[in-house]
Design a protein around this motif. Structure first.
Motif, mmCIF file in Angstrom:
data_model
loop_
_atom_site.group_PDB
_atom_site.id
_atom_site.type_symbol
_atom_site.label_atom_id
_atom_site.label_comp_id
_atom_site.label_asym_id
_atom_site.label_seq_id
_atom_site.Cartn_x
_atom_site.Cartn_y
_atom_site.Cartn_z
ATOM 1 N N UNK A 84 0.771 -1.163 0.033
ATOM 2 C CA UNK A 84 -0.087 0.037 0.175
ATOM 3 C C UNK A 84 0.939 1.325 0.048
ATOM 4 N N UNK A 85 1.657 1.174 0.771
ATOM 5 C CA UNK A 85 2.899 2.321 1.010
ATOM 6 C C UNK A 85 3.608 2.599 -0.407
ATOM 7 N N UNK A 86 4.071 1.668 -0.939
ATOM 8 C CA UNK A 86 4.655 1.505 -2.388
ATOM 9 C C UNK A 86 3.819 2.047 -3.411
ATOM 10 N N UNK A 87 2.478 1.842 -3.151
ATOM 11 C CA UNK A 87 1.591 2.245 -4.351
ATOM 12 C C UNK A 87 0.862 3.686 -4.015
ATOM 13 N N UNK A 88 1.730 4.494 -2.958
ATOM 14 C CA UNK A 88 1.388 5.861 -2.760
ATOM 15 C C UNK A 88 0.319 6.044 -1.799
ATOM 16 N N UNK A 89 -0.233 5.025 -1.252
ATOM 17 C CA UNK A 89 -1.151 5.192 0.145
ATOM 18 C C UNK A 89 -0.298 5.438 1.435
ATOM 19 N N UNK A 90 -0.077 6.551 1.778
ATOM 20 C CA UNK A 90 0.529 6.900 3.009
ATOM 21 C C UNK A 90 0.040 6.392 4.338
ATOM 22 N N UNK A 91 -1.196 6.202 4.391
ATOM 23 C CA UNK A 91 -1.848 5.467 5.475
ATOM 24 C C UNK A 91 -1.202 3.994 5.654
ATOM 25 N N UNK A 92 -0.891 3.272 4.728
ATOM 26 C CA UNK A 92 -0.481 1.802 4.924
ATOM 27 C C UNK A 92 -1.714 1.154 5.348
ATOM 28 N N UNK A 93 -1.641 -0.271 5.834
ATOM 29 C CA UNK A 93 -2.703 -0.743 6.211
ATOM 30 C C UNK A 93 -3.515 -0.424 7.610
ATOM 31 N N UNK A 94 -2.605 -0.279 8.516
ATOM 32 C CA UNK A 94 -3.412 0.124 9.986
ATOM 33 C C UNK A 94 -3.029 1.561 10.259
ATOM 34 N N UNK A 95 -3.963 2.196 10.173
ATOM 35 C CA UNK A 95 -3.985 3.701 10.360
ATOM 36 C C UNK A 95 -5.305 4.059 10.911
#
Length: 131
Positions: A64-75
């Motif tokens: 998720x973070x590599x795809x540009x989602x700064x939240x990641x999974x658990x946020x």
């Protein structure tokens, strides 16, 4: 005789975040993210061990973070609309025809920084997985 400790339980916050992620098709555009999320869902459904689930959750967070989602999974913001928070990292990039690799943080309420090479403001965009 001592009682055996309870078997390790899966991370409940990660399971809840996975549920919110699977309910948001926009976050599953990347095939790797979608496949890993579905694998984590299948592991949860089958009652897999906590270690195997934790490894899958870590892999999903990284994708998720590599795809540009700064939240990641658990946020705390996953699955909810929190004013001022976005799932992508906003950046200012070079606007000119001969683009350099300069990338700066872009703030919502401030204009983009000035590009000295092209003598214009940089343009705002989102940080992509390749950057």
């Amino acid at each position: 005789m001592t009682a055996s400790p309870d078997p390790p339980q899966p991370d409940r916050r990660a399971a809840a975040a996975l549920c919110a992620l699977l309910g948001s098709p926009g976050d599953l555009r990347q095939p790797e993210v979608r496949e890993t999320a579905e694998r984590a869902r299948d592991l949860l459904r089958s009652g897999a061990g906590a270690d195997e689930l934790a490894a899958c959750f870590r892999a999903l967070d990284m994708l998720l973070r590599q795809a540009g989602d700064a939240r990641g999974l658990v946020n705390e913001s996953r699955g909810g609309a929190v004013p001022g928070l976005t799932p992508h990292i906003k950046v200012a990039v070079c606007p000119g025809p001969a683009q350099c690799t300069r990338v700066l943080r872009a703030r919502d309420l401030l204009p983009a920084p000035h590009c000295a090479v092209n003598d214009t403001r940089m343009r705002k965009g989102r940080l992509g997985p390749a950057q």
